[in-house]
Design a protein around this motif. Structure first.
Motif, PDB file in Angstrom:
ATOM      1  N   CYS A  40      12.035   1.500  -2.781  1.00  0.00           N
ATOM      2  CA  CYS A  40      10.708   1.506  -2.177  1.00  0.00           C
ATOM      3  C   CYS A  40      10.709   0.524  -1.011  1.00  0.00           C
ATOM      4  O   CYS A  40      11.104  -0.634  -1.174  1.00  0.00           O
ATOM      5  CB  CYS A  40       9.666   1.113  -3.221  1.00  0.00           C
ATOM      6  SG  CYS A  40       8.066   0.689  -2.496  1.00  0.00           S
ATOM      7  N   ASN A  42       8.396  -1.040   0.230  1.00  0.00           N
ATOM      8  CA  ASN A  42       7.434  -2.120   0.048  1.00  0.00           C
ATOM      9  C   ASN A  42       7.911  -3.148  -0.990  1.00  0.00           C
ATOM     10  O   ASN A  42       8.060  -4.330  -0.683  1.00  0.00           O
ATOM     11  CB  ASN A  42       6.071  -1.549  -0.374  1.00  0.00           C
ATOM     12  CG  ASN A  42       4.997  -2.614  -0.417  1.00  0.00           C
ATOM     13  OD1 ASN A  42       4.838  -3.364   0.553  1.00  0.00           O
ATOM     14  ND2 ASN A  42       4.291  -2.710  -1.514  1.00  0.00           N
ATOM     15  N   CYS A  43       8.197  -2.692  -2.232  1.00  0.00           N
ATOM     16  CA  CYS A  43       8.579  -3.640  -3.284  1.00  0.00           C
ATOM     17  C   CYS A  43      10.094  -3.721  -3.452  1.00  0.00           C
ATOM     18  O   CYS A  43      10.584  -4.527  -4.243  1.00  0.00           O
ATOM     19  CB  CYS A  43       7.924  -3.271  -4.610  1.00  0.00           C
ATOM     20  SG  CYS A  43       8.471  -1.686  -5.282  1.00  0.00           S
ATOM     21  N   CYS A  65       4.026   4.603  -4.851  1.00  0.00           N
ATOM     22  CA  CYS A  65       5.203   4.072  -5.531  1.00  0.00           C
ATOM     23  C   CYS A  65       4.844   3.772  -6.991  1.00  0.00           C
ATOM     24  O   CYS A  65       3.800   3.198  -7.272  1.00  0.00           O
ATOM     25  CB  CYS A  65       5.668   2.797  -4.834  1.00  0.00           C
ATOM     26  SG  CYS A  65       6.860   1.832  -5.792  1.00  0.00           S
ATOM     27  N   SER A  67       6.200   1.677  -9.009  1.00  0.00           N
ATOM     28  CA  SER A  67       6.255   0.252  -9.349  1.00  0.00           C
ATOM     29  C   SER A  67       5.092  -0.542  -8.756  1.00  0.00           C
ATOM     30  O   SER A  67       4.425  -1.290  -9.459  1.00  0.00           O
ATOM     31  CB  SER A  67       7.573  -0.354  -8.848  1.00  0.00           C
ATOM     32  OG  SER A  67       8.663   0.387  -9.344  1.00  0.00           O
ATOM     33  N   CYS A  68       4.850  -0.377  -7.463  1.00  0.00           N
ATOM     34  CA  CYS A  68       3.894  -1.271  -6.813  1.00  0.00           C
ATOM     35  C   CYS A  68       2.631  -0.564  -6.334  1.00  0.00           C
ATOM     36  O   CYS A  68       1.688  -1.210  -5.875  1.00  0.00           O
ATOM     37  CB  CYS A  68       4.558  -1.986  -5.631  1.00  0.00           C
ATOM     38  SG  CYS A  68       4.941  -0.903  -4.254  1.00  0.00           S
TER      39      CYS A  68
HETATM   40 ZN   LIG Z   1       7.039  -0.051  -4.402  1.00  0.00          ZN
END
Ligand SMILES: [Zn+2]
Length: 287
Positions: A40, A42-43, A65, A67-68
């Motif tokens: 990802c 972002n994270c 996403c 996860s985040c």
């Molecule tokens: Zn993420």
């Protein structure tokens, strides 16, 4: 057209589109496309295989996403769908032939370059240079429409003793040099007048790539279409609502904000699928 084969080609297109997404997000940043596995942006957590299925995962994850929760850009499924549709279009236009395979390679390279130019303003040599080499290599075994070179040889009274594959190779080479020279002169002229880059060397390399894969006849169409489309786009920049106070207004046509590679790519796709028809229509006006 065999519907089952069309579906298989569509799925293959989705997979290649998915790989294109990796190329688009990594090559302009100088990162490897092989390792590490997808993460990802972002994270930076790795993306599980079940979350990495083209288009479907994007819909199932509701564009976020796992996860985040960061939004995943619409450009990911767009690239996958566009690549798949273009691969099927190659099969529909050229049948079960080697030409369909060559056209698919061109589409793959063009979609990658279009999105990289739109997102980063870069046309990486990792795509254009192998594209030029591949175009020259394939010109011998999967001939381009060399009627442009045939025409030139007749006009100059050159009695051709070349084989079909040699004529095709020559045509691909002439198309690349012509396309590159045309935009090089445009760049040089613009630079001399404005002391600023209009088209860049990435555009010139991309034009050469298109030339080797399309041949002279279809490349002429690209050389005509791309600047027309880019200029029309530049005009829309002028008629947009007023720029907020303090921000500079675009004052010139070929400002680098016009991603020329995008229009070059779209023109090449038009020429690949509709070029022969456009030429027939154009010539019918005079014959
Ligand atoms: Zn993420």
């Amino acid at each position: 057209m065999d519907p089952i084969l069309a579906v298989v080609i569509f799925i293959v297109g989705l997979v290649f589109g998915s790989f294109l997404n990796v190329c688009i997000s990594r090559i302009p940043r100088g990162l490897s496309v092989i390792a590490p596995r997808s993460f990802c942006p972002n994270c930076t957590r790795p993306i599980a295989a079940r979350d990495n299925i083209p288009v479907i995962s994007w819909i199932l994850l509701r564009r976020r996403c796992r996860s985040c929760g960061h939004a995943i850009s619409l450009s990911y499924p767009m690239v996958e769908l566009l690549t798949a549709i273009l691969f099927v279009a190659c099969y529909a236009s050229f049948g079960q032939t080697r030409m369909a395979l060559k056209a698919s390679i061109l589409c793959f390279l063009l979609v990658g370059l279009i999105f990289m130019d739109a997102e980063t303003g870069l046309l990486p040599a990792e795509f254009t240079y192998p594209g030029i080499a591949l175009g020259l290599l394939l010109a011998r075994t999967i001939p381009v429409d060399a009627s442009g070179t045939d025409f030139l040889m007749r006009e100059f009274g050159v009695r051709s003793t070349f084989s079909l594959s040699a004529t095709s190779f020559l045509d691909a080479l002439i198309a690349a040099l012509f396309g590159a020279a045309f935009f090089f002169l445009a760049w040089a002229g613009y630079y001399l007048v404005r002391k600023r880059d209009g088209v860049g060397f990435g555009d010139i390399a991309m034009m050469a790539m298109v030339g080797t894969l399309l041949g002279l006849k279809l490349t002429l169409l690209v050389v005509f279409l791309a600047p027309v489309m880019a200029s029309l786009y530049a005009l829309t920049l002028f008629v947009r609502p007023p720029v907020p106070a303090g921000e500079p207004r675009p004052t010139s046509f070929l400002v680098r904000e016009v991603p020329f590679g995008v229009f070059l790519g779209i023109s090449a796709l038009i020429s690949l699928f509709l070029g022969q028809g456009i030429w027939r229509w154009y010539l019918s006006l005079f014959l």
